[in-house]
Design a protein around this motif. Structure first.
Motif, PDB file in Angstrom:
ATOM      1  N   ASP A 103       0.806  -1.224   0.000  1.00  0.00           N
ATOM      2  CA  ASP A 103       0.000   0.000   0.000  1.00  0.00           C
ATOM      3  C   ASP A 103       0.840   1.276   0.000  1.00  0.00           C
ATOM      4  O   ASP A 103       0.421   2.315   0.524  1.00  0.00           O
ATOM      5  N   GLU A 104       2.016   1.210  -0.596  1.00  0.00           N
ATOM      6  CA  GLU A 104       2.870   2.392  -0.712  1.00  0.00           C
ATOM      7  C   GLU A 104       2.657   2.986  -2.115  1.00  0.00           C
ATOM      8  O   GLU A 104       3.518   2.930  -2.988  1.00  0.00           O
ATOM      9  N   PHE A 105       1.486   3.570  -2.286  1.00  0.00           N
ATOM     10  CA  PHE A 105       1.013   3.920  -3.626  1.00  0.00           C
ATOM     11  C   PHE A 105       1.758   5.086  -4.254  1.00  0.00           C
ATOM     12  O   PHE A 105       1.973   5.108  -5.476  1.00  0.00           O
ATOM     13  N   TYR A 106       2.167   6.057  -3.465  1.00  0.00           N
ATOM     14  CA  TYR A 106       2.860   7.200  -4.049  1.00  0.00           C
ATOM     15  C   TYR A 106       4.251   6.817  -4.555  1.00  0.00           C
ATOM     16  O   TYR A 106       4.751   7.398  -5.528  1.00  0.00           O
ATOM     17  N   LYS A 107       4.879   5.838  -3.901  1.00  0.00           N
ATOM     18  CA  LYS A 107       6.145   5.318  -4.425  1.00  0.00           C
ATOM     19  C   LYS A 107       5.926   4.676  -5.784  1.00  0.00           C
ATOM     20  O   LYS A 107       6.741   4.815  -6.703  1.00  0.00           O
ATOM     21  N   LYS A 149      -3.346   1.350 -11.083  1.00  0.00           N
ATOM     22  CA  LYS A 149      -3.826   0.795  -9.810  1.00  0.00           C
ATOM     23  C   LYS A 149      -3.467   1.710  -8.635  1.00  0.00           C
ATOM     24  O   LYS A 149      -4.275   1.909  -7.722  1.00  0.00           O
ATOM     25  N   ALA A 150      -2.268   2.269  -8.674  1.00  0.00           N
ATOM     26  CA  ALA A 150      -1.858   3.168  -7.595  1.00  0.00           C
ATOM     27  C   ALA A 150      -2.682   4.453  -7.620  1.00  0.00           C
ATOM     28  O   ALA A 150      -3.107   4.956  -6.565  1.00  0.00           O
ATOM     29  N   ASN A 151      -2.893   4.995  -8.798  1.00  0.00           N
ATOM     30  CA  ASN A 151      -3.709   6.209  -8.909  1.00  0.00           C
ATOM     31  C   ASN A 151      -5.134   5.975  -8.423  1.00  0.00           C
ATOM     32  O   ASN A 151      -5.724   6.826  -7.744  1.00  0.00           O
ATOM     33  N   LYS A 152      -5.693   4.825  -8.757  1.00  0.00           N
ATOM     34  CA  LYS A 152      -7.037   4.488  -8.281  1.00  0.00           C
ATOM     35  C   LYS A 152      -7.066   4.425  -6.751  1.00  0.00           C
ATOM     36  O   LYS A 152      -7.997   4.935  -6.112  1.00  0.00           O
ATOM     37  N   ALA A 153      -6.023   3.835  -6.160  1.00  0.00           N
ATOM     38  CA  ALA A 153      -5.989   3.662  -4.702  1.00  0.00           C
ATOM     39  C   ALA A 153      -5.961   5.001  -3.965  1.00  0.00           C
ATOM     40  O   ALA A 153      -6.480   5.103  -2.850  1.00  0.00           O
ATOM     41  N   VAL A 154      -5.366   6.021  -4.596  1.00  0.00           N
ATOM     42  CA  VAL A 154      -5.309   7.342  -3.939  1.00  0.00           C
ATOM     43  C   VAL A 154      -6.358   8.284  -4.526  1.00  0.00           C
ATOM     44  O   VAL A 154      -6.290   9.499  -4.342  1.00  0.00           O
ATOM     45  N   HIS A 155      -7.355   7.706  -5.231  1.00  0.00           N
ATOM     46  CA  HIS A 155      -8.493   8.448  -5.779  1.00  0.00           C
ATOM     47  C   HIS A 155      -8.101   9.484  -6.829  1.00  0.00           C
ATOM     48  O   HIS A 155      -8.801  10.489  -6.995  1.00  0.00           O
TER      49      HIS A 155
END
Length: 327
Positions: free
Chosen positions: A241-245, A269-275
Motif C-alpha cells: 500500500d505504498e502507492f505514491y512510491k 492501480k496506484a492512482n485508483k488507490a489514492v483516488h
C-alpha cells in the motif's frame, strides 16, 4: 622454518603451518591478525597489535591496499598459518600512514582524515599524528617485521561485499543475482526481503548509470535492465500500500520506456488507490491501447472506479443534506 625465497626484500619465518590453501583471485577477502615490530639494537619494539583491537583485519585482494606487499604475503599463506616477515623498509614505507588510519578507525573509533599524497622525500616533514610512527618516517629502520596469522580466506561469492570493492562486471552479476533472489522471495511471499533486494539492485544500477552519458548505447542498455527491476520493486510497493512510491517509480520507467504496459497498469492501480481517478482511467486506457488482451481486465477496472465514484457521490449528497438541516 626459514624461507628466504619468499620475495625480494623479504625474509619469512614460518611459526606454525596452516591446514588449507585455497586459490586466491581478485575479490578474495583475507581475515587475519598482525603484529608490527621495528628492531632497535637487536631489540624488538612493538608498534601495533591487531589482537588488541575489537576485530581482526580484513583485506580485499586486488583492490590496491596501500601496503601491496601484504597482499603478496597473504596470498602465499595457508589458512591457520602464522609467519613472520622481515621486510626492507622501502617495501613498507607507507606503513606509518596506514597504521595511523588503522589506529584512528580501530582503536579510537574515528574516521581517517582524507588522504594527502606526498613523495618519500616530503614524508620526512610529514606528521601522521603519532610520535612512534613519525619516528619511523624521520629515522626509517632497515626492516619492519610483521607477524601475521591468517584466520580465513573467503572467496568473492561467499560473503556480502561492499559495493566499493566491486568492478562493474561484478556489480552487474550482483544485480542479476539480486533480481532472481528477489523474485524467489516474492513468490514465497517474503515481501520485505524481495523489496530490499530489488531496491539494492536498482541502487547498484544507478551507480553504473552515473558513469555513462545519457542517451549513449551503454546508458540505454543499463536503463533497460533497470526498468523491469524497478517495476518489480513497484509491485512490492503496491502489495504494501505504498502507492505514491508506485506512482513515482512507474513514471520513471515510462520516461525511458513510454510504451511499457506494465508500468501504466501498476500506475493505474496506484492512482485508483489514492483516488486520482482521472489519471487512473487515462493510464488504463493506455494499457488497452498497448495490449488489447487486457480489455476485459480494464473494463472491470473502469466499473470499479464508477462504483467508488457513485458511493462517494451518495456520501457527499448525504453530508450536504445533513449540513442543511436545522438544528
Amino acid at each position: 622454518m626459514n624461507d628466504n625465497s619468499c620475495i625480494a626484500g623479504v625474509v619469512q619465518r614460518m611459526i606454525r603451518n596452516g591446514n588449507r590453501k585455497d586459490s586466491v583471485i581478485r575479490g578474495t577477502k583475507f581475515i587475519f591478525h598482525f603484529q608490527a615490530f621495528k628492531l632497535i639494537e637487536e631489540k624488538r619494539i612493538l608498534l601495533d597489535d591487531s589482537q588488541s583491537w575489537n576485530r581482526p583485519m580484513e583485506l580485499i585482494f586486488g583492490h590496491q591496499f596501500k601496503l601491496e606487499i601484504w597482499e603478496t604475503l597473504l596470498a602465499r599463506m595457508r589458512i591457520g598459518e602464522i609467519s613472520e616477515f622481515d621486510c626492507l623498509f622501502y617495501l613498507v614505507m607507507n606503513y606509518p600512514k596506514v597504521a595511523s588510519q588503522l589506529r584512528k578507525i580501530m582503536v579510537e573509533g574515528t574516521h581517517a582524515e582524507p588522504e594527502s599524497h606526498c613523495c618519500g622525500a616530503s614524508m620526512q616533514k610529514f606528521s601522521v599524528g603519532y610520535d612512534d610512527l613519525d619516528e619511523l618516517i624521520s629515522n626509517p629502520p632497515k626492516y619492519l617485521t610483521f607477524r601475521i596469522e591468517l584466520i580465513d580466506a573467503l572467496s568473492p561469492n561467499s560473503y556480502e561485499r561492499e559495493t566499493w570493492t566491486m568492478s562493474e562486471d561484478e556489480k552487474l552479476s550482483r544485480i542479476l543475482f539480486l533480481k532472481e533472489s528477489g523474485n524467489e522471495d516474492f513468490r514465497n511471499n517474503k515481501l520485505d526481503k524481495a523489496t530490499d533486494k530489488y531496491y539494492e539492485a536498482v541502487a547498484l544500477l544507478d551507480q553504473l548509470l552515473l558513469k555513462e552519458k545519457p542517451g549513449s548505447k551503454e546508458h540505454d542498455k543499463l536503463s533497460d535492465i533497470r526498468c523491469p527491476i524497478l517495476l518489480n520493486y513497484c509491485q512490492c510497493c503496491l502489495e504494501k500500500d505504498e502507492f505514491y512510491k508506485v506512482i513515482k517509480h512507474t513514471s520513471e520507467v515510462l520516461d525511458h520506456q513510454p510504451d511499457n504496459p506494465k508500468a501504466f497498469f501498476k500506475r493505474a492501480k496506484a492512482n485508483k488507490a489514492v483516488h486520482n481517478f482521472k489519471e487512473a482511467i487515462e493510464d488504463m486506457e493506455k494499457v488497452v491501447q498497448l495490449d488489447a488482451t487486457l480489455t476485459s481486465t480494464a473494463n472491470k477496472f473502469f466499473d470499479s472506479i464508477k462504483k467508488i465514484q457513485s458511493r462517494n457521490d451518495k456520501s457527499d449528497e448525504q453530508i450536504f443534506k445533513n449540513m442543511l438541516k436545522i438544528s
